[in-house]
Design a protein around this motif. Structure first.
Motif, PDB file in Angstrom:
ATOM      1  N   MET A  58       0.836  -1.175   0.000  1.00 57.21           N
ATOM      2  CA  MET A  58       0.000   0.000   0.000  1.00 57.21           C
ATOM      3  C   MET A  58       0.886   1.245   0.000  1.00 57.21           C
ATOM      4  SD  MET A  58      -2.575   1.126   3.060  1.00 57.21           S
ATOM      5  CE  MET A  58      -2.564   2.822   3.555  1.00 57.21           C
ATOM      6  N   SER A  59       0.514   2.223  -0.799  1.00 57.72           N
ATOM      7  CA  SER A  59       1.224   3.492  -0.800  1.00 57.72           C
ATOM      8  C   SER A  59       0.801   4.297   0.427  1.00 57.72           C
ATOM      9  CB  SER A  59       0.888   4.268  -2.074  1.00 57.72           C
ATOM     10  OG  SER A  59       1.582   5.483  -2.087  1.00 57.72           O
ATOM     11  N   VAL A  60       1.768   4.880   1.108  1.00 59.35           N
ATOM     12  CA  VAL A  60       1.496   5.627   2.340  1.00 59.35           C
ATOM     13  C   VAL A  60       1.986   7.057   2.190  1.00 59.35           C
ATOM     14  CG1 VAL A  60       2.121   5.820   4.787  1.00 59.35           C
ATOM     15  CG2 VAL A  60       1.545   3.595   3.828  1.00 59.35           C
ATOM     16  N   ARG A  61       1.130   7.974   2.593  1.00 61.44           N
ATOM     17  CA  ARG A  61       1.466   9.403   2.562  1.00 61.44           C
ATOM     18  C   ARG A  61       1.685   9.881   3.994  1.00 61.44           C
ATOM     19  NH1 ARG A  61      -1.600  14.237   2.407  1.00 61.44           N
ATOM     20  NH2 ARG A  61      -0.400  15.887   1.416  1.00 61.44           N
ATOM     21  N   ILE A  62       2.908  10.343   4.283  1.00 62.56           N
ATOM     22  CA  ILE A  62       3.280  10.831   5.607  1.00 62.56           C
ATOM     23  C   ILE A  62       3.457  12.342   5.523  1.00 62.56           C
ATOM     24  CG2 ILE A  62       4.997  10.742   7.450  1.00 62.56           C
ATOM     25  CD1 ILE A  62       5.731   7.898   6.434  1.00 62.56           C
ATOM     26  N   LEU A  63       2.727  13.067   6.353  1.00 57.59           N
ATOM     27  CA  LEU A  63       2.843  14.519   6.386  1.00 57.59           C
ATOM     28  C   LEU A  63       3.881  14.897   7.431  1.00 57.59           C
ATOM     29  CD1 LEU A  63       1.692  17.159   5.195  1.00 57.59           C
ATOM     30  CD2 LEU A  63       0.090  17.194   7.127  1.00 57.59           C
ATOM     31  N   ALA A  64       4.905  15.643   7.010  1.00 61.44           N
ATOM     32  CA  ALA A  64       5.985  16.079   7.897  1.00 61.44           C
ATOM     33  C   ALA A  64       5.743  17.525   8.314  1.00 61.44           C
ATOM     34  CB  ALA A  64       7.334  15.951   7.190  1.00 61.44           C
ATOM     35  N   LEU A  65       5.725  17.753   9.626  1.00 62.49           N
ATOM     36  CA  LEU A  65       5.581  19.094  10.185  1.00 62.49           C
ATOM     37  C   LEU A  65       6.860  19.432  10.929  1.00 62.49           C
ATOM     38  CD1 LEU A  65       1.980  18.793  11.699  1.00 62.49           C
ATOM     39  CD2 LEU A  65       2.633  19.630   9.429  1.00 62.49           C
ATOM     40  N   VAL A  66       7.423  20.597  10.630  1.00 64.19           N
ATOM     41  CA  VAL A  66       8.686  21.005  11.236  1.00 64.19           C
ATOM     42  C   VAL A  66       8.437  22.154  12.207  1.00 64.19           C
ATOM     43  CG1 VAL A  66      11.025  21.884  10.799  1.00 64.19           C
ATOM     44  CG2 VAL A  66       9.960  20.298   9.180  1.00 64.19           C
ATOM     45  N   GLY A  67       8.935  22.006  13.421  1.00 62.96           N
ATOM     46  CA  GLY A  67       8.723  22.993  14.466  1.00 62.96           C
ATOM     47  C   GLY A  67       9.678  24.159  14.454  1.00 62.96           C
ATOM     48  N   SER A  68      10.424  24.346  13.396  1.00 60.79           N
ATOM     49  CA  SER A  68      11.325  25.489  13.280  1.00 60.79           C
ATOM     50  C   SER A  68      11.036  26.205  11.972  1.00 60.79           C
ATOM     51  CB  SER A  68      12.787  25.039  13.294  1.00 60.79           C
ATOM     52  OG  SER A  68      13.634  26.152  13.078  1.00 60.79           O
ATOM     53  N   LEU A  69      10.969  27.526  12.028  1.00 59.61           N
ATOM     54  CA  LEU A  69      10.696  28.321  10.832  1.00 59.61           C
ATOM     55  C   LEU A  69      11.970  28.805  10.145  1.00 59.61           C
ATOM     56  CD1 LEU A  69       7.768  30.508  12.211  1.00 59.61           C
ATOM     57  CD2 LEU A  69       7.637  28.376  10.895  1.00 59.61           C
ATOM     58  N   ARG A  70      13.094  28.652  10.796  1.00 58.11           N
ATOM     59  CA  ARG A  70      14.372  29.151  10.264  1.00 58.11           C
ATOM     60  C   ARG A  70      14.756  28.399   8.994  1.00 58.11           C
ATOM     61  NH1 ARG A  70      19.730  27.984  11.147  1.00 58.11           N
ATOM     62  NH2 ARG A  70      19.205  26.242  12.506  1.00 58.11           N
ATOM     63  N   ALA A  71      15.114  29.126   7.959  1.00 59.65           N
ATOM     64  CA  ALA A  71      15.457  28.517   6.668  1.00 59.65           C
ATOM     65  C   ALA A  71      16.562  27.476   6.786  1.00 59.65           C
ATOM     66  CB  ALA A  71      15.857  29.596   5.666  1.00 59.65           C
ATOM     67  N   GLY A  72      17.574  27.736   7.612  1.00 55.57           N
ATOM     68  CA  GLY A  72      18.689  26.812   7.764  1.00 55.57           C
ATOM     69  C   GLY A  72      18.519  25.834   8.913  1.00 55.57           C
ATOM     70  N   SER A  73      17.314  25.668   9.380  1.00 55.08           N
ATOM     71  CA  SER A  73      17.034  24.795  10.524  1.00 55.08           C
ATOM     72  C   SER A  73      17.523  23.373  10.280  1.00 55.08           C
ATOM     73  CB  SER A  73      15.527  24.776  10.780  1.00 55.08           C
ATOM     74  OG  SER A  73      15.152  23.653  11.530  1.00 55.08           O
ATOM     75  N   HIS A  74      18.191  22.815  11.275  1.00 55.73           N
ATOM     76  CA  HIS A  74      18.642  21.428  11.164  1.00 55.73           C
ATOM     77  C   HIS A  74      17.455  20.465  11.186  1.00 55.73           C
ATOM     78  CE1 HIS A  74      22.442  23.361  12.687  1.00 55.73           C
ATOM     79  NE2 HIS A  74      22.755  22.890  11.497  1.00 55.73           N
ATOM     80  N   ASN A  75      16.376  20.829  11.863  1.00 58.75           N
ATOM     81  CA  ASN A  75      15.181  19.985  11.837  1.00 58.75           C
ATOM     82  C   ASN A  75      14.526  20.024  10.469  1.00 58.75           C
ATOM     83  OD1 ASN A  75      14.426  18.618  14.529  1.00 58.75           O
ATOM     84  ND2 ASN A  75      15.306  20.593  15.092  1.00 58.75           N
ATOM     85  N   ARG A  76      14.551  21.179   9.828  1.00 52.67           N
ATOM     86  CA  ARG A  76      14.047  21.250   8.456  1.00 52.67           C
ATOM     87  C   ARG A  76      14.917  20.381   7.539  1.00 52.67           C
ATOM     88  NH1 ARG A  76      10.686  23.864   5.230  1.00 52.67           N
ATOM     89  NH2 ARG A  76      11.265  24.025   3.050  1.00 52.67           N
ATOM     90  N   ALA A  80      -0.349   9.238   7.863  1.00 50.37           N
ATOM     91  CA  ALA A  80       0.454   9.256   9.092  1.00 50.37           C
ATOM     92  C   ALA A  80       1.178  10.595   9.160  1.00 50.37           C
ATOM     93  CB  ALA A  80       1.461   8.111   9.086  1.00 50.37           C
ATOM     94  N   PHE A  81       1.822  10.841  10.295  1.00 49.11           N
ATOM     95  CA  PHE A  81       2.522  12.099  10.519  1.00 49.11           C
ATOM     96  C   PHE A  81       3.911  11.831  11.064  1.00 49.11           C
ATOM     97  CE2 PHE A  81      -1.971  12.809  10.978  1.00 49.11           C
ATOM     98  CZ  PHE A  81      -2.198  13.992  10.279  1.00 49.11           C
ATOM     99  N   LEU A  82       4.831  12.706  10.679  1.00 47.27           N
ATOM    100  CA  LEU A  82       6.181  12.683  11.212  1.00 47.27           C
ATOM    101  C   LEU A  82       6.497  14.117  11.625  1.00 47.27           C
ATOM    102  CD1 LEU A  82       8.673  10.993  11.772  1.00 47.27           C
ATOM    103  CD2 LEU A  82       9.354  11.273   9.387  1.00 47.27           C
ATOM    104  N   LEU A  83       6.605  14.341  12.931  1.00 46.63           N
ATOM    105  CA  LEU A  83       6.858  15.670  13.473  1.00 46.63           C
ATOM    106  C   LEU A  83       8.335  15.803  13.804  1.00 46.63           C
ATOM    107  CD1 LEU A  83       3.782  15.403  13.628  1.00 46.63           C
ATOM    108  CD2 LEU A  83       3.872  16.468  15.872  1.00 46.63           C
ATOM    109  N   PHE A  84       8.916  16.930  13.393  1.00 46.28           N
ATOM    110  CA  PHE A  84      10.324  17.227  13.633  1.00 46.28           C
ATOM    111  C   PHE A  84      10.383  18.386  14.615  1.00 46.28           C
ATOM    112  CE2 PHE A  84      10.084  15.113   9.620  1.00 46.28           C
ATOM    113  CZ  PHE A  84      11.211  14.317   9.575  1.00 46.28           C
ATOM    114  N   SER A  85      10.850  18.108  15.826  1.00 47.31           N
ATOM    115  CA  SER A  85      10.810  19.135  16.850  1.00 47.31           C
ATOM    116  C   SER A  85      12.180  19.476  17.417  1.00 47.31           C
ATOM    117  CB  SER A  85       9.913  18.707  18.008  1.00 47.31           C
ATOM    118  OG  SER A  85       9.805  19.749  18.956  1.00 47.31           O
ATOM    119  N   PRO A  86      12.567  20.747  17.257  1.00 49.30           N
ATOM    120  CA  PRO A  86      13.713  21.227  18.021  1.00 49.30           C
ATOM    121  C   PRO A  86      13.235  21.473  19.451  1.00 49.30           C
ATOM    122  CG  PRO A  86      12.787  23.019  16.746  1.00 49.30           C
ATOM    123  CD  PRO A  86      12.005  21.775  16.402  1.00 49.30           C
ATOM    124  N   GLU A  87      14.133  21.938  20.286  1.00 48.69           N
ATOM    125  CA  GLU A  87      13.761  22.238  21.672  1.00 48.69           C
ATOM    126  C   GLU A  87      14.006  23.715  21.923  1.00 48.69           C
ATOM    127  OE1 GLU A  87      14.234  19.203  24.878  1.00 48.69           O
ATOM    128  OE2 GLU A  87      15.807  20.606  25.485  1.00 48.69           O
TER     129      GLU A  87
END
Length: 187
Positions: A1-19, A73-80
């Motif tokens: 089955m094909s799966v679509r995962i939505l990635a949300l990044v908790g940093s707005l900085r263009a050079g963010s390592h989480n991005r 599904a979701f994959l959240l990328f969170s800095p601290e």
């Protein structure tokens, strides 16, 4: 089955390592898995029940909800940030938690990963994100964790996609999220 995962990044900085980590997930997604890096979290107003009215939900929030509804599904990328979850990620979770009882997370699998400068890789923020998304209706994948410490030095000259250890770990995370999405769809 094909799966679509939505990635949300908790940093707005263009050079963010989480991005960059999320960009790596897009690049490393195996065949049959699409990881979509959501753009536009900065445009979403802070959650306010007064503006969350059927027929007049702000366009940016409606766009996020539509993207979330069409994902498996979701994959959240969170800095601290100061020991906790970034406001932009918490705001996205708040918008996706509504309408109450019928939010976009709707029992879908959610994994939270990330990187931070500190020695623990942002685990406090990631734990807070798991807590919030679980309350918001997501099926938190507690057994899937990836916290990469020392982001400023580790990724100073290397994109996460080019770090063989990180690439292998992230590929495993994506495969496991895909597996959970398959299980959820079959249930």
């Amino acid at each position: 089955m094909s799966v679509r995962i939505l990635a949300l990044v908790g940093s707005l900085r263009a050079g963010s390592h989480n991005r960059q980590l999320a960009e790596a997930a897009v690049k490393l997604a195996p065949e049959g898995t699409e990881v979509e890096l959501y753009e536009g979290l900065a445009e979403i107003p802070f959650y306010n029940e007064d503006i969350d009215v059927e027929g007049s939900v702000p366009a940016a929030a409606a766009k996020l909800r539509a993207a979330a509804q069409s994902s498996d599904a979701f994959l959240l990328f969170s800095p601290e940030y100061n020991g906790t979850i970034p406001a932009v990620l918490k705001n996205a979770i708040d918008w996706l938690s509504r309408p109450y009882g019928a939010g976009a997370f709707g029992g879908k699998p959610v994994a939270v990963v990330g990187t931070a400068f500190g020695q623990y890789g942002g685990v406090w923020a990631q734990d807070e994100a798991r807590k919030a998304v679980g309350i918001a209706g997501g099926k938190v994948l507690e057994d899937i964790k990836l916290s990469i410490p020392g982001s400023v030095t580790r990724f100073a000259d290397t994109h996460p996609a080019d770090d063989t250890e990180v690439a292998a770990q992230l590929t495993e995370v994506i495969a496991r999220v895909h597996g959970h999405a398959d299980e959820t769809a079959a249930a």
